[in-house]
Motif scaffolding. Structure first.
Motif, PDB file in Angstrom:
ATOM      1  N   ASP A 172       0.895  -1.380  -0.166  1.00 41.30           N
ATOM      2  CA  ASP A 172      -0.256  -0.092  -0.128  1.00 41.30           C
ATOM      3  C   ASP A 172       0.972   1.190  -0.055  1.00 41.30           C
ATOM      4  OD1 ASP A 172      -2.268   1.803   0.170  1.00 41.30           O
ATOM      5  OD2 ASP A 172      -2.285   1.475   2.240  1.00 41.30           O
ATOM      6  N   PRO A 173       1.659   1.390  -1.254  1.00 45.56           N
ATOM      7  CA  PRO A 173       2.694   2.503  -1.087  1.00 45.56           C
ATOM      8  C   PRO A 173       2.089   3.939  -1.066  1.00 45.56           C
ATOM      9  CG  PRO A 173       2.572   1.511  -3.227  1.00 45.56           C
ATOM     10  CD  PRO A 173       1.650   0.847  -2.367  1.00 45.56           C
ATOM     11  N   LYS A 174       0.823   3.945  -1.283  1.00 44.57           N
ATOM     12  CA  LYS A 174       0.219   5.309  -1.402  1.00 44.57           C
ATOM     13  C   LYS A 174      -0.588   5.834   0.014  1.00 44.57           C
ATOM     14  CE  LYS A 174      -0.006   6.115  -6.299  1.00 44.57           C
ATOM     15  NZ  LYS A 174      -0.686   6.344  -7.587  1.00 44.57           N
ATOM     16  N   ALA A 175      -0.583   4.727   1.045  1.00 43.01           N
ATOM     17  CA  ALA A 175      -1.165   4.790   2.116  1.00 43.01           C
ATOM     18  C   ALA A 175      -2.651   4.964   2.011  1.00 43.01           C
ATOM     19  CB  ALA A 175      -0.383   5.813   3.025  1.00 43.01           C
ATOM     20  N   ILE A 176      -3.305   4.429   1.017  1.00 44.12           N
ATOM     21  CA  ILE A 176      -4.824   4.727   0.747  1.00 44.12           C
ATOM     22  C   ILE A 176      -5.786   3.995   1.871  1.00 44.12           C
ATOM     23  CG2 ILE A 176      -4.344   5.298  -1.396  1.00 44.12           C
ATOM     24  CD1 ILE A 176      -5.685   2.648  -2.279  1.00 44.12           C
ATOM     25  N   LEU A 177      -5.111   2.830   2.668  1.00 44.36           N
ATOM     26  CA  LEU A 177      -6.019   1.781   3.559  1.00 44.36           C
ATOM     27  C   LEU A 177      -6.095   2.441   4.685  1.00 44.36           C
ATOM     28  CD1 LEU A 177      -4.889  -1.528   1.957  1.00 44.36           C
ATOM     29  CD2 LEU A 177      -7.023  -0.343   1.545  1.00 44.36           C
ATOM     30  N   THR A 178      -7.234   2.777   5.279  1.00 43.81           N
ATOM     31  CA  THR A 178      -7.474   3.314   6.701  1.00 43.81           C
ATOM     32  C   THR A 178      -6.543   4.217   7.300  1.00 43.81           C
ATOM     33  OG1 THR A 178      -8.062   0.592   6.730  1.00 43.81           O
ATOM     34  CG2 THR A 178      -8.133   1.867   8.978  1.00 43.81           C
ATOM     35  N   PRO A 179      -6.488   5.288   6.817  1.00 40.44           N
ATOM     36  CA  PRO A 179      -5.442   6.182   7.105  1.00 40.44           C
ATOM     37  C   PRO A 179      -5.675   6.892   8.406  1.00 40.44           C
ATOM     38  CG  PRO A 179      -7.010   7.195   5.486  1.00 40.44           C
ATOM     39  CD  PRO A 179      -7.171   5.765   5.336  1.00 40.44           C
ATOM     40  N   GLY A 180      -7.116   6.669   8.712  1.00 38.88           N
ATOM     41  CA  GLY A 180      -7.616   7.400  10.081  1.00 38.88           C
ATOM     42  C   GLY A 180      -6.868   6.794  11.224  1.00 38.88           C
ATOM     43  N   GLN A 181      -6.281   5.797  11.352  1.00 42.24           N
ATOM     44  CA  GLN A 181      -5.480   5.463  12.300  1.00 42.24           C
ATOM     45  C   GLN A 181      -4.181   6.049  12.682  1.00 42.24           C
ATOM     46  OE1 GLN A 181      -5.393   1.379  10.828  1.00 42.24           O
ATOM     47  NE2 GLN A 181      -6.940   0.676  12.363  1.00 42.24           N
ATOM     48  N   MET A 182      -3.848   6.723  11.416  1.00 49.66           N
ATOM     49  CA  MET A 182      -2.471   7.649  11.793  1.00 49.66           C
ATOM     50  C   MET A 182      -1.258   6.752  11.864  1.00 49.66           C
ATOM     51  SD  MET A 182      -3.589  10.662  11.061  1.00 49.66           S
ATOM     52  CE  MET A 182      -2.441  11.600  11.366  1.00 49.66           C
ATOM     53  N   ILE A 183      -1.317   5.641  11.549  1.00 50.65           N
ATOM     54  CA  ILE A 183      -0.190   4.630  11.598  1.00 50.65           C
ATOM     55  C   ILE A 183       1.131   5.023  10.714  1.00 50.65           C
ATOM     56  CG2 ILE A 183       0.853   2.274  11.747  1.00 50.65           C
ATOM     57  CD1 ILE A 183      -2.090   1.472  12.407  1.00 50.65           C
ATOM     58  N   PHE A 184       0.610   4.946   9.467  1.00 53.76           N
ATOM     59  CA  PHE A 184       1.657   5.317   8.255  1.00 53.76           C
ATOM     60  C   PHE A 184       1.386   6.696   7.752  1.00 53.76           C
ATOM     61  CE2 PHE A 184       1.442   0.649   8.791  1.00 53.76           C
ATOM     62  CZ  PHE A 184       2.750   0.543   9.039  1.00 53.76           C
ATOM     63  N   THR A 185       2.115   7.576   7.446  1.00 53.68           N
ATOM     64  CA  THR A 185       1.974   8.703   6.832  1.00 53.68           C
ATOM     65  C   THR A 185       2.922   8.717   5.341  1.00 53.68           C
ATOM     66  OG1 THR A 185       3.920   9.626   7.673  1.00 53.68           O
ATOM     67  CG2 THR A 185       2.098   9.962   8.909  1.00 53.68           C
ATOM     68  N   SER A 186       2.228   9.232   4.310  1.00 51.21           N
ATOM     69  CA  SER A 186       2.766   9.210   3.168  1.00 51.21           C
ATOM     70  C   SER A 186       4.406   9.607   3.032  1.00 51.21           C
ATOM     71  CB  SER A 186       1.950  10.344   2.214  1.00 51.21           C
ATOM     72  OG  SER A 186       0.524   9.817   1.964  1.00 51.21           O
ATOM     73  N   SER A 187       4.586  10.619   3.853  1.00 53.03           N
ATOM     74  CA  SER A 187       6.129  10.967   3.857  1.00 53.03           C
ATOM     75  C   SER A 187       6.956   9.956   4.430  1.00 53.03           C
ATOM     76  CB  SER A 187       6.385  12.337   4.770  1.00 53.03           C
ATOM     77  OG  SER A 187       5.892  11.953   6.168  1.00 53.03           O
ATOM     78  N   LEU A 188       6.444   8.934   5.209  1.00 53.10           N
ATOM     79  CA  LEU A 188       7.096   7.966   5.932  1.00 53.10           C
ATOM     80  C   LEU A 188       7.450   7.055   4.740  1.00 53.10           C
ATOM     81  CD1 LEU A 188       8.183   6.520   8.589  1.00 53.10           C
ATOM     82  CD2 LEU A 188       5.963   5.707   8.563  1.00 53.10           C
ATOM     83  N   LEU A 189       6.787   6.905   3.720  1.00 57.32           N
ATOM     84  CA  LEU A 189       6.565   5.775   2.741  1.00 57.32           C
ATOM     85  C   LEU A 189       7.518   6.572   1.493  1.00 57.32           C
ATOM     86  CD1 LEU A 189       3.166   4.318   3.005  1.00 57.32           C
ATOM     87  CD2 LEU A 189       4.924   3.523   4.207  1.00 57.32           C
ATOM     88  N   ASP A 190       7.421   7.470   1.488  1.00 54.18           N
ATOM     89  CA  ASP A 190       8.510   7.999   0.306  1.00 54.18           C
ATOM     90  C   ASP A 190       9.771   7.618   0.146  1.00 54.18           C
ATOM     91  OD1 ASP A 190       6.216   9.608  -0.406  1.00 54.18           O
ATOM     92  OD2 ASP A 190       6.886  11.424   0.489  1.00 54.18           O
TER      93      ASP A 190
END
Length: 441
Positions: free
Chosen positions: A423-441
């Motif tokens: 899930d490289p774009k972090a589209i799944l269940t973002p409301g939990q605030m586990i993984f941010t987009s910047s973390l995955l860049d």
């Protein structure tokens, strides 16, 4: 735009984490059932692999029960409440009274179909896409949407001997619970119970509102009097499976089991029940609470997995501390499990000691009281951070990536890699605030 805002749910959400944000999309998996509730449940009996059921993730465990039982089969492990979806519980973990013997529900899955954040439909198991398989189990929906799960089945019993054992002393109660779960794996002559949970009741009113529906009016009065006299009671609830062919030996087997836990035992209650009545028991409790207008209230719940070495300080803080002062409504669970039934490869987190305890604070509050109760929950969470030493929240809620990083500990880097892969774009269940987009860049 779906990016970074997509989520999915069956209707249950811990602290609102699965609610959509910023114009996101909520996927209603129930629509996958199409023509009927059981159209996506297929039971198979295989001479080589044993029995299993291929189940749509949208199906409820109550529906799995009915379909499997029609074939004389049942899942090895169960939740307490069956009106939850298969996919949702596997994403959380699925802990109940069968976990000491069979592990949580995630231990009893052979295979899954998962749609990843990249839009790929992948089948995963111990042998295929293994990293995704373990990541999704207890993965809080972060790595994929489960659409099908293959659930392990076994021959179903027809009857249950339900047993409740009441104690006034916590140490004797806990020692008895630990003895009972230690019987798992012993020779058949010391089979032990199939299901074990423990409860705390603060007084007779608490007993009357929340104790098992299997107790008679007279038995509830006895339990309530004990709770009032001892400033609370601890109750072991256990179940022993049997069928008509083995009914004649049940009394002796139960007496043999209970002979190891008589130290401190105040009173024993027993009842014989159809297996399905026991498995679906919380539905009866739900109906009772609805009649008393205690169901459709706020549920500021907190679930913890606590190492055995810390269970006594939790008892003093919670059951002999906070809940003696305020006596909030709700169900308070406390029971041990064998950690050797759990797998470090899951995303599901748990303490490292060999015996771990589930503490469930299933509190009910009306609108006028909810803020005060939430304040108490915050106090308990702070207590865990200060004194927990390995305690993990079950279905946790944190607000920052740093908090999640501390929670996942040594698994964090592995999970970040898994997120980047599926899930490289972090589209799944973002409301939990586990993984941010910047973390995955």
């Amino acid at each position: 735009m779906i990016s970074r805002t997509c989520t999915f749910l069956q209707g249950c959400s811990s602290w609102g984490q699965s609610l959509v944000i910023d114009g996101g999309i909520s996927i209603q998996l129930r629509s996958l059932a199409k023509s009927g509730a059981k159209s996506r449940i297929k039971v198979t009996v295989d001479g080589r692999r044993g029995a299993f059921a291929d189940v749509g993730a949208e199906q409820l465990w109550a529906e799995v029960m009915r379909e499997a039982m029609s074939c004389g089969l049942a899942p090895r492990a169960w939740l307490d409440y069956l009106d939850l979806s298969v996919g949702g519980t596997l994403s959380a973990g699925g802990i109940g009274g069968y976990a000491f013997r069979h592990g949580p529900l995630v231990k009893n899955v052979y295979e899954m179909d998962v749609i990843t954040g990249k839009g790929e439909m992948l089948t995963c198991s111990e042998d295929l896409n293994q990293d995704l398989f373990h990541g999704v189990l207890g993965g809080l929906g972060q790595f994929g949407v489960i659409t099908r799960a293959r659930i392990a089945l076994e021959p179903a019993p027809t009857m249950v001997r339900w047993v409740a054992l009441a104690y006034s002393d916590f140490s004797k109660f806990a020692s008895s619970e630990e003895y009972l779960i230690s019987l798992d794996g012993m020779k058949e002559s010391k089979k032990g119970f199939d299901y074990i949970e423990g409860f705390f009741f603060s007084n007779s009113s608490h007993v009357e509102n929340f104790i098992s529906p299997f107790l008679s009016v007279e038995d509830r009065e006895i339990a309530g009097a004990l709770a009032d006299h001892n400033a609370g009671i601890y109750l072991i609830e256990a179940a022993f499976h049997y069928s008509e062919s083995s009914a004649s030996t049940v009394d002796q087997e139960i007496e043999t089991i209970i002979s190891g836990v008589i130290n401190g035992l105040q009173v024993k209650f027993t009842r014989d029940l159809p297996y399905t009545t026991f498995i679906d028991r919380v539905r009866r409790e739900e109906q009772k609470l609805r009649r008393r207008n205690l169901w459709n209230l706020h549920h500021p719940w907190l679930n913890l997995i606590v190492p055995k070495s810390k269970i006594n300080i939790f008892n003093e803080k919670l059951f002999k501390g906070i809940f003696q002062e305020e006596k909030p409504l709700g169900v308070y669970l406390v029971y041990p499990m064998n950690r050797n039934k759990w797998d470090e490869r899951w995303s599901l987190m748990f303490p490292e000691e060999e015996i771990i305890y589930k503490i469930g604070l299933l509190i009910t509050a009306d609108a006028n009281d909810v803020e005060r109760v939430l304040g108490r929950i915050k106090e308990i969470r702070s207590f865990c951070n200060e004194n927990g030493n390995g305690t993990k929240e079950y279905t946790p809620c944190y607000k920052t990536t740093e908090e999640w990083k501390r929670y996942f500990g040594s698994k964090w880097e592995k999970l970040v890699k898994l997120k980047k892969k599926y899930d490289p774009k972090a589209i799944l269940t973002p409301g939990q605030m586990i993984f941010t987009s910047s973390l995955l860049d």
